[in-house]
Design a protein around this motif. Structure first.
Motif, short mmCIF file in Angstrom:
data_model
loop_
_atom_site.label_atom_id
_atom_site.label_comp_id
_atom_site.label_asym_id
_atom_site.label_seq_id
_atom_site.Cartn_x
_atom_site.Cartn_y
_atom_site.Cartn_z
N TYR A 1 0.82 -1.21 0.00
CA TYR A 1 0.00 0.00 0.00
C TYR A 1 0.85 1.27 0.00
CZ TYR A 1 1.31 -0.03 4.91
OH TYR A 1 2.02 -0.02 6.07
N ILE A 2 2.17 1.13 0.09
CA ILE A 2 3.02 2.31 0.30
C ILE A 2 3.00 3.24 -0.91
CG2 ILE A 2 5.39 3.05 0.71
CD1 ILE A 2 5.70 0.51 2.40
N ARG B 1 0.72 3.42 -3.23
CA ARG B 1 -0.62 3.99 -3.37
C ARG B 1 -0.82 5.14 -2.37
NH1 ARG B 1 -3.23 -0.46 -3.18
NH2 ARG B 1 -3.78 -0.45 -0.98
N ARG B 2 -0.31 4.94 -1.16
CA ARG B 2 -0.45 5.99 -0.15
C ARG B 2 0.32 7.26 -0.55
NH1 ARG B 2 1.15 4.22 5.76
NH2 ARG B 2 3.20 4.29 4.80
N ARG B 3 1.50 7.06 -1.15
CA ARG B 3 2.29 8.20 -1.62
C ARG B 3 1.55 8.96 -2.73
NH1 ARG B 3 6.45 5.76 -4.04
NH2 ARG B 3 5.67 6.23 -6.12
N ARG B 4 0.95 8.21 -3.66
CA ARG B 4 0.24 8.85 -4.76
C ARG B 4 -1.01 9.59 -4.28
NH1 ARG B 4 0.76 3.74 -7.38
NH2 ARG B 4 2.82 3.66 -8.33
N THR B 5 -1.73 9.00 -3.35
CA THR B 5 -2.94 9.69 -2.85
C THR B 5 -2.56 10.95 -2.09
OG1 THR B 5 -2.94 8.27 -0.90
CG2 THR B 5 -4.36 7.63 -2.72
N LYS B 6 -1.40 10.94 -1.41
CA LYS B 6 -0.96 12.14 -0.71
C LYS B 6 -0.65 13.27 -1.70
CE LYS B 6 2.82 11.93 1.86
NZ LYS B 6 3.72 11.67 2.99
N ARG C 1 -1.98 13.46 -4.72
CA ARG C 1 -3.27 13.85 -5.30
C ARG C 1 -4.04 14.81 -4.41
NH1 ARG C 1 -5.32 10.46 -9.73
NH2 ARG C 1 -3.63 9.02 -10.12
N THR D 1 -0.88 11.11 -12.53
CA THR D 1 0.13 11.10 -11.47
C THR D 1 1.41 11.82 -11.88
OG1 THR D 1 -0.76 9.00 -10.70
CG2 THR D 1 1.41 9.61 -9.91
#
Length: 120
Positions: free
Chosen positions: A8-9, A11-16, A18, A32
């Motif tokens: 999940y790391i 994905r978590r970086r990308r959502t941050k 975003r 992205t």
């Protein structure tokens, strides 16, 4: 061999990223790669403009002080911003430009009194 799901790391970086770019328009808030480019660009602009903002406010304060000081010609003596600041330093009065500009706007008579005291 069984399939291993990705973590999940990333994905978590990308959502941050975003969330940072959520108010940007078009692809700058959806894709992205362009989001990361625009984030870097926004942070560079913010860093540059913080310094520019300080310069602009200092220019504004100097302009306000100069306008009010030149307006006051009761004594027949023309007085300018540069002479006022020079005399303030000679008298060792610690008034910065922000305070002097606030006095110039809100209470002109107080600034006139200061300048007259310095002239004596």
């Amino acid at each position: 061999m069984t399939r291993i799901k990705r973590g999940y790391i990333a994905r978590r970086r990308r959502t941050k990223i975003r969330l940072f770019a959520s108010t940007f328009r078009g692809a700058h808030s959806r894709l992205t790669r362009t989001i990361t480019q625009q984030k870097m660009r926004a942070l560079v602009s913010a860093h540059r403009d913080r310094g520019k903002q300080k310069r602009n406010f200092r220019r504004l304060w100097i302009t306000r002080i100069n306008a009010v000081i030149r307006e006051n010609r009761e004594n027949g003596v023309s007085y300018s911003y540069s002479r006022l600041i020079h005399d303030l330093y000679k008298r060792q009065l610690l008034l910065n430009r922000k305070i002097l500009a606030q006095l110039a706007i809100s209470n002109r008579n107080c600034l006139y009194m200061i300048s007259n005291e310095i002239l004596k």
